[in-house]
Design a protein around this motif. Structure first.
Motif, PDB file in Angstrom:
ATOM      1  N   ALA A  36       0.923  -1.179  -0.082  1.00  0.00           N
ATOM      2  CA  ALA A  36       0.221   0.069   0.048  1.00  0.00           C
ATOM      3  C   ALA A  36       0.965   1.251  -0.022  1.00  0.00           C
ATOM      4  N   LYS A  37       0.345   2.357  -0.798  1.00  0.00           N
ATOM      5  CA  LYS A  37       0.955   3.790  -0.660  1.00  0.00           C
ATOM      6  C   LYS A  37       0.169   4.459   0.409  1.00  0.00           C
ATOM      7  N   GLY A  38      -0.692   4.040   0.799  1.00  0.00           N
ATOM      8  CA  GLY A  38      -1.479   4.683   1.722  1.00  0.00           C
ATOM      9  C   GLY A  38      -2.896   4.215   2.086  1.00  0.00           C
ATOM     10  N   PHE A  39      -3.623   4.906   2.817  1.00  0.00           N
ATOM     11  CA  PHE A  39      -5.252   4.134   3.404  1.00  0.00           C
ATOM     12  C   PHE A  39      -6.144   5.311   3.309  1.00  0.00           C
ATOM     13  N   ILE A  40      -7.305   4.881   3.058  1.00  0.00           N
ATOM     14  CA  ILE A  40      -8.576   5.830   3.165  1.00  0.00           C
ATOM     15  C   ILE A  40      -9.281   5.168   4.333  1.00  0.00           C
ATOM     16  N   VAL A  41      -8.853   5.580   5.628  1.00  0.00           N
ATOM     17  CA  VAL A  41      -9.564   5.178   6.691  1.00  0.00           C
ATOM     18  C   VAL A  41     -10.952   5.529   6.888  1.00  0.00           C
ATOM     19  N   THR A  42     -11.825   4.794   7.009  1.00  0.00           N
ATOM     20  CA  THR A  42     -13.167   5.289   7.115  1.00  0.00           C
ATOM     21  C   THR A  42     -14.076   4.619   8.285  1.00  0.00           C
ATOM     22  N   PHE A  43     -14.412   5.776   9.113  1.00  0.00           N
ATOM     23  CA  PHE A  43     -15.356   5.292  10.296  1.00  0.00           C
ATOM     24  C   PHE A  43     -16.603   5.373   9.703  1.00  0.00           C
ATOM     25  N   THR A  44     -17.469   4.263   9.864  1.00  0.00           N
ATOM     26  CA  THR A  44     -18.818   4.119   9.279  1.00  0.00           C
ATOM     27  C   THR A  44     -19.490   3.149  10.120  1.00  0.00           C
ATOM     28  N   CYS A  45     -20.835   2.967   9.789  1.00  0.00           N
ATOM     29  CA  CYS A  45     -21.712   2.003  10.657  1.00  0.00           C
ATOM     30  C   CYS A  45     -22.690   1.626   9.607  1.00  0.00           C
ATOM     31  N   ALA A  61     -24.404   7.434   6.861  1.00  0.00           N
ATOM     32  CA  ALA A  61     -23.441   6.165   6.470  1.00  0.00           C
ATOM     33  C   ALA A  61     -24.019   5.407   5.337  1.00  0.00           C
ATOM     34  N   VAL A  62     -25.129   5.114   5.520  1.00  0.00           N
ATOM     35  CA  VAL A  62     -25.940   4.335   4.580  1.00  0.00           C
ATOM     36  C   VAL A  62     -25.825   5.153   3.113  1.00  0.00           C
ATOM     37  N   MET A  63     -26.181   6.351   3.200  1.00  0.00           N
ATOM     38  CA  MET A  63     -26.116   6.986   1.819  1.00  0.00           C
ATOM     39  C   MET A  63     -24.774   6.878   1.206  1.00  0.00           C
ATOM     40  N   TYR A  64     -23.811   6.752   2.080  1.00  0.00           N
ATOM     41  CA  TYR A  64     -22.401   6.837   1.455  1.00  0.00           C
ATOM     42  C   TYR A  64     -21.878   5.593   1.147  1.00  0.00           C
ATOM     43  N   GLU A  65     -22.510   4.465   1.332  1.00  0.00           N
ATOM     44  CA  GLU A  65     -22.120   3.147   1.332  1.00  0.00           C
ATOM     45  C   GLU A  65     -21.491   2.943  -0.163  1.00  0.00           C
ATOM     46  N   ASP A  66     -22.360   3.319  -1.136  1.00  0.00           N
ATOM     47  CA  ASP A  66     -21.710   2.821  -2.677  1.00  0.00           C
ATOM     48  C   ASP A  66     -20.597   3.748  -2.979  1.00  0.00           C
ATOM     49  N   ARG A  67     -20.585   5.043  -2.091  1.00  0.00           N
ATOM     50  CA  ARG A  67     -19.592   5.718  -2.657  1.00  0.00           C
ATOM     51  C   ARG A  67     -18.135   5.255  -2.020  1.00  0.00           C
ATOM     52  N   ALA A 113     -12.466   0.345   6.551  1.00  0.00           N
ATOM     53  CA  ALA A 113     -13.562   0.736   7.046  1.00  0.00           C
ATOM     54  C   ALA A 113     -13.710   0.388   8.680  1.00  0.00           C
ATOM     55  N   ILE A 114     -14.022   1.275   9.536  1.00  0.00           N
ATOM     56  CA  ILE A 114     -14.126   0.748  10.890  1.00  0.00           C
ATOM     57  C   ILE A 114     -15.404   1.250  11.621  1.00  0.00           C
ATOM     58  N   MET A 115     -16.054   0.029  12.078  1.00  0.00           N
ATOM     59  CA  MET A 115     -17.281   0.464  12.923  1.00  0.00           C
ATOM     60  C   MET A 115     -16.929   1.094  14.384  1.00  0.00           C
ATOM     61  N   PRO A 116     -17.062   2.265  14.653  1.00  0.00           N
ATOM     62  CA  PRO A 116     -16.794   2.716  15.968  1.00  0.00           C
ATOM     63  C   PRO A 116     -17.883   2.790  17.117  1.00  0.00           C
ATOM     64  N   ASN A 117     -19.111   2.477  16.874  1.00  0.00           N
ATOM     65  CA  ASN A 117     -20.096   2.580  17.668  1.00  0.00           C
ATOM     66  C   ASN A 117     -20.110   1.675  19.004  1.00  0.00           C
ATOM     67  N   ASN A 118     -20.482   1.895  20.217  1.00  0.00           N
ATOM     68  CA  ASN A 118     -20.833   0.998  21.199  1.00  0.00           C
ATOM     69  C   ASN A 118     -22.141   0.018  20.826  1.00  0.00           C
ATOM     70  N   THR A 119     -21.871  -1.124  20.603  1.00  0.00           N
ATOM     71  CA  THR A 119     -23.013  -2.153  20.070  1.00  0.00           C
ATOM     72  C   THR A 119     -24.016  -2.384  21.173  1.00  0.00           C
ATOM     73  N   ASP A 120     -23.785  -1.977  22.383  1.00  0.00           N
ATOM     74  CA  ASP A 120     -24.866  -2.198  23.583  1.00  0.00           C
ATOM     75  C   ASP A 120     -25.787  -0.942  23.466  1.00  0.00           C
ATOM     76  N   VAL A 121     -25.354   0.002  22.934  1.00  0.00           N
ATOM     77  CA  VAL A 121     -26.301   1.187  22.502  1.00  0.00           C
ATOM     78  C   VAL A 121     -26.982   0.858  21.077  1.00  0.00           C
ATOM     79  N   LYS A 122     -26.006   0.849  20.407  1.00  0.00           N
ATOM     80  CA  LYS A 122     -26.490   0.345  18.840  1.00  0.00           C
ATOM     81  C   LYS A 122     -26.318  -1.045  18.358  1.00  0.00           C
TER      82      LYS A 122
END
Length: 205
Positions: free
Chosen positions: A57-66, A72-78, A95-104
């Protein structure tokens, strides 16, 4: 009365310290030019994934999403399109899912796996169990993007913010912030617009 007068400044001081601490917690995280630490997070296939796994890799596109945030859903295809376009050029989406899953609970690992299969994600979809990674980045929204450039010093933060300038309609986008950043890096140029405001749902703690 004298005791009351003494207590009032003390109370104000406590409120000031609390407000400062809260603000620091929210705004803390990587800035442009900082070196992002590597991490090891569980992918939807059960394997652990780190940036160091991507030797070419030359780099990364680190994406926090869920799964559960409408933005986040509107941006999934993009996000998928970003990976299809830039992973072959050396800038894969992580892609990284950051939410507390007890809440979500809709963002729990089984639901992440289900969503990835439904959408045909071609990028790793990692869960930030314990919520240790997103605070280091300073992510506050889903989605929230960090473009990193791999250098001899480490993975340098080159862009932070939104994917583009229109979250509701992909066909109406005028400025593609992430694409512009990666395109510049691929030809050895400086990223012109280094930061934008991330638009999305707040990360659930």
């Amino acid at each position: 009365m004298k005791k009351l007068i003494k207590l009032v400044p003390a109370a104000i001081l406590v409120l000031f310290i609390s407000a400062f601490t809260l603000n620091k917690t929210v705004s803390n995280g990587y800035g442009i030019g900082d070196i992002a630490e590597d991490f090891s997070l569980k992918n939807i296939d059960g394997n652990m994934v780190s940036l160091s796994d991507y030797k070419e890799a030359k780099g990364f596109i680190v994406t926090f999403t869920c799964n559960t945030c409408p933005f986040a859903v509107m941006y999934e295809d993009r996000i998928q399109a970003l990976n299809e376009k830039y992973a072959p050029k050396g800038y894969p989406v992580i892609a990284i899912m950051p939410n507390n899953t007890d809440v979500k609970p809709g963002d729990a690992l089984p639901e992440m796996k289900k969503r990835a299969e439904e959408k045909g994600f071609t990028f790793p979809y990692l869960i930030d169990e314990g919520q240790h990674v997103y605070p280091k980045f300073g992510a506050t929204k889903t989605p929230h993007i960090y473009v990193l450039e791999k250098t001899n010093k480490g993975n340098v933060v080159k862009y932070i913010g939104a994917i583009d300038d229109n979250h509701t309609d992909a066909s109406a986008v005028k400025v593609k912030f992430v694409e512009n950043a990666v395109d510049a890096l691929l030809v050895g140029k400086e990223v012109e617009q280094k930061e934008t405001k991330a638009i999305g749902c707040t990360i659930k703690v």
